[in-house]
Motif scaffolding. Structure first.
Motif: not given
Ligand SMILES: [Zn+2]
Ligand SMILES: [Zn+2]
Length: 258
Positions: A57, A61-62, A163, A226
Protein backbone atom coordinates in the motif's frame (compact mmCIF):
# COMPACT_ATOMS: atom_id res chain seq x y z
CA UNK A 1 13.66 -18.57 2.92
CA UNK A 2 15.77 -15.78 4.33
CA UNK A 3 13.94 -12.68 5.51
CA UNK A 4 15.31 -9.46 6.94
CA UNK A 5 13.25 -6.58 8.23
CA UNK A 6 15.50 -3.78 7.04
CA UNK A 7 16.52 -1.26 9.71
CA UNK A 8 15.32 2.35 9.44
CA UNK A 9 17.73 3.94 11.90
CA UNK A 10 21.23 3.25 13.24
CA UNK A 11 23.00 4.08 16.51
CA UNK A 12 26.29 5.99 16.89
CA UNK A 13 28.27 2.84 16.07
CA UNK A 14 26.25 2.22 12.92
CA UNK A 15 24.36 -0.72 14.44
CA UNK A 16 20.67 -1.09 13.52
CA UNK A 17 18.37 0.22 16.25
CA UNK A 18 15.45 -1.91 17.44
CA UNK A 19 12.78 0.64 16.58
CA UNK A 20 10.97 0.08 13.30
CA UNK A 21 10.11 3.43 11.72
CA UNK A 22 9.85 2.26 8.13
CA UNK A 23 8.73 -1.03 6.57
CA UNK A 24 10.77 -3.05 4.08
CA UNK A 25 11.20 -6.83 4.20
CA UNK A 26 14.02 -8.24 2.10
CA UNK A 27 13.42 -11.83 0.97
CA UNK A 28 16.36 -13.98 -0.18
CA UNK A 29 18.37 -10.81 -0.82
CA UNK A 30 16.49 -10.09 -4.05
CA UNK A 31 12.77 -9.40 -3.51
CA UNK A 32 11.52 -6.54 -1.35
CA UNK A 33 8.09 -6.35 0.26
CA UNK A 34 7.49 -2.62 0.67
CA UNK A 35 10.27 -0.13 0.35
CA UNK A 36 10.28 2.24 3.34
CA UNK A 37 13.99 1.85 4.12
CA UNK A 38 15.16 0.28 0.87
CA UNK A 39 17.51 3.13 -0.10
CA UNK A 40 18.94 3.36 3.41
CA UNK A 41 19.64 -0.16 4.53
CA UNK A 42 20.68 -2.39 1.59
CA UNK A 43 24.34 -3.33 1.18
CA UNK A 44 25.94 -2.92 -2.26
CA UNK A 45 25.40 -6.58 -3.24
CA UNK A 46 21.72 -6.38 -2.35
CA UNK A 47 21.37 -3.10 -4.26
CA UNK A 48 22.66 -4.87 -7.35
CA UNK A 49 20.23 -7.77 -6.90
CA UNK A 50 16.90 -6.25 -5.87
CA UNK A 51 14.82 -5.61 -8.99
CA UNK A 52 11.40 -6.74 -7.72
CA UNK A 53 9.50 -4.74 -5.12
CA UNK A 54 6.01 -5.66 -3.93
CA UNK A 55 4.22 -2.55 -2.64
CA UNK A 56 1.36 -3.55 -0.31
CA UNK A 57 0.00 0.00 0.00
CA UNK A 58 1.16 3.57 -0.60
CA UNK A 59 1.58 4.84 2.97
CA UNK A 60 4.78 6.81 3.44
CA UNK A 61 6.38 4.44 5.95
CA UNK A 62 6.16 1.72 3.24
CA UNK A 63 7.43 3.72 0.25
CA UNK A 64 9.50 6.54 1.79
CA UNK A 65 12.79 5.77 0.06
CA UNK A 66 11.45 3.93 -3.01
CA UNK A 67 11.86 6.99 -5.28
CA UNK A 68 15.38 7.57 -3.92
CA UNK A 69 16.32 3.92 -4.52
CA UNK A 70 15.36 4.13 -8.20
CA UNK A 71 17.03 7.53 -8.51
CA UNK A 72 20.29 6.14 -7.04
CA UNK A 73 20.33 3.23 -9.48
CA UNK A 74 19.00 5.18 -12.47
CA UNK A 75 21.99 4.96 -14.84
CA UNK A 76 22.90 1.41 -13.76
CA UNK A 77 19.59 -0.38 -14.25
CA UNK A 78 20.01 -2.90 -17.06
CA UNK A 79 16.43 -4.03 -16.49
CA UNK A 80 13.54 -2.00 -15.09
CA UNK A 81 12.76 -1.96 -11.38
CA UNK A 82 9.54 -3.98 -11.27
CA UNK A 83 6.91 -2.58 -8.91
CA UNK A 84 4.35 -5.28 -8.13
CA UNK A 85 1.15 -3.72 -6.79
CA UNK A 86 -2.59 -3.80 -7.24
CA UNK A 87 -4.03 -1.58 -9.95
CA UNK A 88 -5.43 0.74 -7.24
CA UNK A 89 -2.05 1.14 -5.57
CA UNK A 90 -0.32 1.73 -8.93
CA UNK A 91 -2.76 4.55 -9.63
CA UNK A 92 -2.12 6.11 -6.22
CA UNK A 93 1.67 5.90 -6.68
CA UNK A 94 1.40 7.57 -10.10
CA UNK A 95 -1.00 10.25 -8.85
CA UNK A 96 0.62 11.08 -5.52
CA UNK A 97 4.31 10.17 -5.72
CA UNK A 98 5.72 9.70 -9.25
CA UNK A 99 3.80 12.73 -10.55
CA UNK A 100 6.65 15.11 -11.53
CA UNK A 101 5.81 17.22 -8.44
CA UNK A 102 6.87 14.96 -5.60
CA UNK A 103 9.27 13.00 -7.83
CA UNK A 104 9.82 12.20 -11.51
CA UNK A 105 7.50 9.81 -13.28
CA UNK A 106 10.08 7.03 -13.62
CA UNK A 107 7.60 4.81 -15.46
CA UNK A 108 7.98 7.21 -18.45
CA UNK A 109 11.76 7.39 -18.33
CA UNK A 110 14.53 5.37 -19.95
CA UNK A 111 18.28 5.10 -19.39
CA UNK A 112 20.80 3.75 -21.94
CA UNK A 113 19.48 0.19 -21.39
CA UNK A 114 15.74 0.89 -21.59
CA UNK A 115 12.86 1.61 -19.14
CA UNK A 116 13.94 2.17 -15.53
CA UNK A 117 10.69 1.31 -13.76
CA UNK A 118 7.81 -0.94 -14.71
CA UNK A 119 4.52 -1.63 -12.93
CA UNK A 120 3.42 -5.26 -12.73
CA UNK A 121 -0.26 -5.40 -11.66
CA UNK A 122 -1.04 -7.94 -8.94
CA UNK A 123 -3.94 -10.29 -9.77
CA UNK A 124 -5.74 -10.21 -6.41
CA UNK A 125 -6.63 -13.64 -5.03
CA UNK A 126 -4.63 -15.54 -7.68
CA UNK A 127 -1.05 -16.69 -7.40
CA UNK A 128 1.66 -14.91 -9.36
CA UNK A 129 5.44 -15.14 -9.63
CA UNK A 130 7.95 -12.65 -8.34
CA UNK A 131 11.50 -13.79 -9.11
CA UNK A 132 11.75 -17.35 -7.67
CA UNK A 133 8.76 -16.84 -5.34
CA UNK A 134 5.08 -17.66 -5.70
CA UNK A 135 2.87 -15.02 -4.11
CA UNK A 136 -0.83 -14.70 -3.35
CA UNK A 137 -2.26 -11.30 -2.35
CA UNK A 138 -5.65 -10.53 -0.82
CA UNK A 139 -7.13 -7.27 0.47
CA UNK A 140 -6.73 -6.55 4.18
CA UNK A 141 -8.58 -4.09 6.40
CA UNK A 142 -6.60 -0.83 6.26
CA UNK A 143 -7.45 2.80 5.61
CA UNK A 144 -6.20 2.68 1.99
CA UNK A 145 -6.27 -0.22 -0.50
CA UNK A 146 -3.78 -2.70 0.99
CA UNK A 147 -2.91 -6.35 0.43
CA UNK A 148 -1.65 -9.07 2.74
CA UNK A 149 0.58 -11.74 1.19
CA UNK A 150 1.49 -15.39 1.29
CA UNK A 151 4.98 -15.87 -0.11
CA UNK A 152 6.28 -19.34 -0.97
CA UNK A 153 9.51 -20.69 -2.44
CA UNK A 154 8.20 -24.21 -2.99
CA UNK A 155 9.39 -25.43 0.42
CA UNK A 156 8.67 -22.60 2.82
CA UNK A 157 5.60 -20.38 3.13
CA UNK A 158 5.42 -17.11 5.05
CA UNK A 159 2.37 -14.87 5.53
CA UNK A 160 2.74 -11.08 5.78
CA UNK A 161 -0.26 -9.10 7.00
CA UNK A 162 0.97 -5.65 5.93
CA UNK A 163 -0.90 -2.92 7.86
CA UNK A 164 -4.30 -4.19 8.90
CA UNK A 165 -7.02 -4.44 11.50
CA UNK A 166 -9.15 -7.60 11.79
CA UNK A 167 -9.55 -9.32 8.44
CA UNK A 168 -11.69 -11.97 6.84
CA UNK A 169 -10.02 -12.70 3.50
CA UNK A 170 -6.47 -12.76 4.84
CA UNK A 171 -7.30 -15.19 7.68
CA UNK A 172 -9.13 -17.41 5.21
CA UNK A 173 -6.14 -17.39 2.86
CA UNK A 174 -3.71 -18.13 5.69
CA UNK A 175 -5.89 -21.03 6.86
CA UNK A 176 -5.91 -22.47 3.33
CA UNK A 177 -2.10 -22.75 3.19
CA UNK A 178 -1.14 -26.36 3.87
CA UNK A 179 2.02 -25.64 5.76
CA UNK A 180 2.86 -22.23 7.18
CA UNK A 181 6.31 -21.51 8.59
CA UNK A 182 5.83 -17.98 9.82
CA UNK A 183 3.29 -15.20 10.12
CA UNK A 184 4.58 -11.62 10.15
CA UNK A 185 1.73 -9.56 11.55
CA UNK A 186 1.49 -5.95 12.58
CA UNK A 187 0.84 -4.66 16.11
CA UNK A 188 1.00 -0.89 15.85
CA UNK A 189 -0.52 0.46 19.05
CA UNK A 190 -0.81 -0.44 22.76
CA UNK A 191 -4.20 -1.51 24.10
CA UNK A 192 -4.97 1.91 25.61
CA UNK A 193 -4.95 3.34 22.08
CA UNK A 194 -7.58 0.94 20.75
CA UNK A 195 -9.69 3.85 19.47
CA UNK A 196 -6.90 5.23 17.30
CA UNK A 197 -6.02 1.71 16.19
CA UNK A 198 -9.63 1.24 15.13
CA UNK A 199 -9.92 4.44 13.08
CA UNK A 200 -6.50 3.99 11.47
CA UNK A 201 -7.11 0.23 11.00
CA UNK A 202 -4.26 -1.28 12.95
CA UNK A 203 -3.91 -4.01 15.58
CA UNK A 204 -3.27 -3.71 19.30
CA UNK A 205 -2.03 -6.74 21.31
CA UNK A 206 -5.66 -7.38 22.41
CA UNK A 207 -7.12 -7.26 18.89
CA UNK A 208 -4.17 -9.28 17.57
CA UNK A 209 -5.00 -11.95 20.15
CA UNK A 210 -8.58 -12.10 18.81
CA UNK A 211 -7.30 -12.32 15.23
CA UNK A 212 -4.89 -15.16 16.01
CA UNK A 213 -7.79 -17.18 17.46
CA UNK A 214 -9.26 -17.30 13.94
CA UNK A 215 -6.23 -19.15 12.62
CA UNK A 216 -6.22 -22.92 12.39
CA UNK A 217 -2.44 -23.29 12.09
CA UNK A 218 -0.33 -24.39 15.01
CA UNK A 219 3.34 -24.11 15.64
CA UNK A 220 4.34 -21.47 13.09
CA UNK A 221 6.49 -18.59 14.24
CA UNK A 222 4.45 -15.45 14.84
CA UNK A 223 6.50 -12.30 14.40
CA UNK A 224 5.02 -9.01 15.57
CA UNK A 225 6.11 -6.13 13.35
CA UNK A 226 5.27 -2.45 12.79
CA UNK A 227 5.35 -1.52 16.50
CA UNK A 228 5.16 2.28 16.69
CA UNK A 229 8.55 3.24 18.18
CA UNK A 230 7.04 5.59 20.79
CA UNK A 231 4.98 2.77 22.36
CA UNK A 232 7.38 -0.10 21.66
CA UNK A 233 8.10 -1.10 25.29
CA UNK A 234 4.41 -0.94 26.23
CA UNK A 235 3.34 -3.03 23.22
CA UNK A 236 6.02 -5.64 23.94
CA UNK A 237 4.90 -5.92 27.56
CA UNK A 238 1.28 -6.42 26.46
CA UNK A 239 2.34 -8.99 23.85
CA UNK A 240 4.31 -10.89 26.53
CA UNK A 241 1.23 -10.92 28.76
CA UNK A 242 -0.70 -12.77 26.05
CA UNK A 243 1.65 -15.75 26.61
CA UNK A 244 1.26 -16.95 23.05
CA UNK A 245 3.80 -19.65 22.23
CA UNK A 246 6.11 -18.78 19.31
CA UNK A 247 5.15 -15.09 19.37
CA UNK A 248 8.15 -12.75 19.28
CA UNK A 249 8.90 -9.25 18.07
CA UNK A 250 10.84 -9.20 14.80
CA UNK A 251 14.15 -7.35 15.09
CA UNK A 252 15.26 -5.00 12.32
CA UNK A 253 18.62 -5.97 10.85
CA UNK A 254 18.47 -9.60 11.99
CA UNK A 255 18.37 -12.40 9.40
CA UNK A 256 15.59 -14.96 9.90
CA UNK A 257 15.66 -18.30 8.10
CA UNK A 258 12.57 -20.44 7.64
ZN1 LIG B 1 2.67 1.28 8.02
ZN1 LIG C 1 -0.44 1.86 6.42
Amino acid sequence: MRIELLPSTFDDEGVATLEQRLTCFLIDDCVAVDAGSIAIALDSQQRNKVRDIIVTHPHMDHIASLPIFIDDLYPLLQQPMRIHATQEVIQLLERDVFNWNVYPRFSDLKNDYGPVMEYVPIPVGRSFSVAHLTVVAVPVNHIVPTVGLIVSDGTTSVALSSDSADTGAFCKLVNEVKHLDALLIETSFPNRMAKLAEVSRHFTPASLNDELKKLTHNGMDIMAVHLKPTYRAEIIQQLDELQIPNLTVMEPGKIYNW
